[in-house]
Scaffold this active site. Structure first.
Site, short mmCIF file in Angstrom:
data_model
loop_
_atom_site.label_atom_id
_atom_site.label_comp_id
_atom_site.label_asym_id
_atom_site.label_seq_id
_atom_site.Cartn_x
_atom_site.Cartn_y
_atom_site.Cartn_z
N VAL A 1 0.86 -1.19 0.00
CA VAL A 1 0.00 0.00 0.00
C VAL A 1 0.89 1.23 0.00
O VAL A 1 1.78 1.37 0.83
CB VAL A 1 -0.94 0.02 1.23
CG1 VAL A 1 -1.71 1.34 1.30
CG2 VAL A 1 -1.91 -1.16 1.20
N ALA B 1 4.62 4.07 2.82
CA ALA B 1 4.11 2.83 2.22
C ALA B 1 4.31 1.70 3.21
O ALA B 1 5.02 1.85 4.21
CB ALA B 1 4.87 2.52 0.93
N LYS B 2 3.68 0.60 2.96
CA LYS B 2 3.94 -0.61 3.76
C LYS B 2 3.53 -1.81 2.92
O LYS B 2 2.68 -1.69 2.04
CB LYS B 2 3.11 -0.58 5.04
CG LYS B 2 3.65 -1.47 6.12
CD LYS B 2 4.82 -0.79 6.78
CE LYS B 2 5.27 -1.48 8.03
NZ LYS B 2 6.12 -0.59 8.84
N GLY B 3 4.10 -2.95 3.24
CA GLY B 3 3.72 -4.16 2.52
C GLY B 3 3.82 -5.35 3.43
O GLY B 3 4.29 -5.24 4.56
#
Ligand code: GLU
Length: 441
Positions: free
Chosen positions: A89, A134-136
């Site tokens: 995201v 962001a992050k994943g």
């Protein structure tokens, strides 16, 4: 104001924790159904209200820019095909390329990743590094996977989100259950298509272009903020007793570095259980024990302790450095520590935040406390782009400078505007992101 409690030798001289704070909603205490996105969204809205942020900017900053959900089939060692789901995201990129970690955990879902991505936007703005948020992650249980399976999973994720990555677009990093090895696989997989690109990921092994000091950076940042907060509250850090939940990268480095500052680490825990010694744990021996045993449990110099009891143990500083949502409405009133240091992301729910505030406790917010990791990630990215290696002293002094500056800004905002440290941190960060948004649109 001067306060003492229990057996503590600690005095709180001034107390911005008792600043005004609107009522918070309630959340499920912990576990699978905890809605992380509601936690960070609520914190955002409180700060947006406080700052009288325009409606259009508010709408923009509440919505992620891009969300990817990908399918990652992996041929497991026993021959069967397992289907994993991966997420990336990208929350906001007005201040620079998207930046944030990748976590491998059974409870990873879109909601959690979304919320953590937003936290990265505020974190990078707060410490003033030129990145967005962001992050994943991948929903998986890495403790039940072989090295070969983890490598296949990592390479699968990298190739599936490749189109959203880029040195000036989105740069992943380690997070829960991912490490320098995982980052090396990402760099290698990305390089197959794009050529040698070390700046595509941070937190790499030093040998492959990683930065000195990156591994301990989040723990070092946590120590710096704790030390500065103690100074501001008139507390002698050498007189403090500290309990730390989580003894992974962040928890163990925080423990070692606070120990070096003269604080007494009285309790620590990990997924297997906790240990307690009111006279203080010997950090060198504990680190050696964990190296061989892979857990703090069974350490000779301490009594065992159930993991959730650590949160309410008699201490001055409580540092949740593991999962989110662990301090909630059912245990917040039992927390004895005067200072709660959010080394993990979102460990205190908004309802617990309010309960702690009413009891005069200070909560040092995650977006400030654990921003040391992404700060040194920024240094790593800069070193990769310039192909110039910094020594450890340069990394640590630059980290120190930026963390202290961010602390001062947050503390000053909290004091001047009568805000909690969390809302002050959000206000500082939001203002930077809002200003960049106004300039761009
Ligand atoms: N995963 C870390 C965090 O939550 C580090 C992110 C990064 O270095 O990009 O802040």
């Amino acid at each position: 104001m001067t306060k003492t409690r229990g057996k503590s030798k600690v005095k709180i001289v001034s107390n911005p924790a008792q600043a005004k704070h609107p009522p918070a909603h309630d959340f499920k205490p912990s576990g699978k159904h905890l809605n992380f996105n509601r936690i960070t969204d609520e914190q955002f809205l409180i700060a947006a209200e406080e700052m009288k942020l325009e409606d259009d900017i508010r709408m923009l900053l509440r919505t992620p820019y891009r969300e990817l959900i990908v399918q990652i089939p992996v041929r497991m060692d026993d021959g069967h095909l397992e289907l994993f789901h991966g997420y990336r995201v990208q929350h906001n990129g007005v201040r620079g390329p998207y930046k944030g970690g990748l976590r491998f955990h059974p409870e990873v879902d879109l909601n959690e990743v979304r919320s953590l991505a937003a936290l990265m936007t505020w974190k990078t703005a707060l410490v003033d590094v030129p990145f967005g948020g962001a992050k994943g992650g991948v929903t998986c249980d890495p403790s039940n996977m072989s090295r070969k399976e983890l490598q296949a999973l990592t390479r699968g994720l990298t190739s599936k989100i490749d189109m959203a990555l880029g040195v000036y677009r989105d740069i992943p990093a380690p997070d829960m259950n991912t490490n320098a090895q995982v980052m090396a696989w990402i760099m290698d997989e990305y390089g197959k298509k794009h050529g040698y690109t070390p700046a595509i990921v941070t937190g790499k092994p030093i040998n492959l272009g990683g930065s000195e000091g990156r591994e301990e950076a989040t723990g070092r940042g946590t120590m710096i903020i704790t030390r500065e907060a103690c100074k501001a509250f008139g507390i002698d850090i050498k007189q403090t007793r500290v309990a730390i939940q989580g003894f992974g990268n962040v928890g163990s480095w925080t423990a070692r570095l606070l120990d070096e500052q003269g604080a007494k680490i009285v309790a620590v825990s990990d997924v297997h259980g906790g240990i307690h010694n009111p006279a203080g744990l010997d950090m060198k021996k504990l680190v050696a024990h964990v190296k061989t045993e892979k857990t703090v449990v069974g350490f000779a110099g301490a009594k065992s302790l159930p993991n959730d009891e650590l949160l309410t143990i008699d201490c001055d500083i409580l540092i949740p450095a593991a999962l989110g949502g662990v301090v909630h409405r059912n245990n917040a009133d039992d927390v004895q520590a005067k200072i709660i240091v959010e080394a993990a992301n979102s460990p205190v729910t908004p309802r617990a935040d309010e309960m702690l505030r009413k009891r005069g406790k200070h909560v040092l917010p995650d977006i400030l406390v654990n921003a040391g990791g992404v700060t040194v990630s920024y240094f790593e990215w800069v070193q990769n782009l310039q192909q110039f290696h910094w020594d450890l002293l340069t990394v640590n002094s630059e980290l120190e400078r930026r963390m202290v500056k961010a602390w001062k800004r947050v503390y000053q905002t909290a004091t001047e505007r009568n805000l909690t440290l969390r809302i002050a941190a959000y206000a500082v960060a939001l203002e930077k992101v809002a200003e960049a948004t106004r300039q761009r649109f």
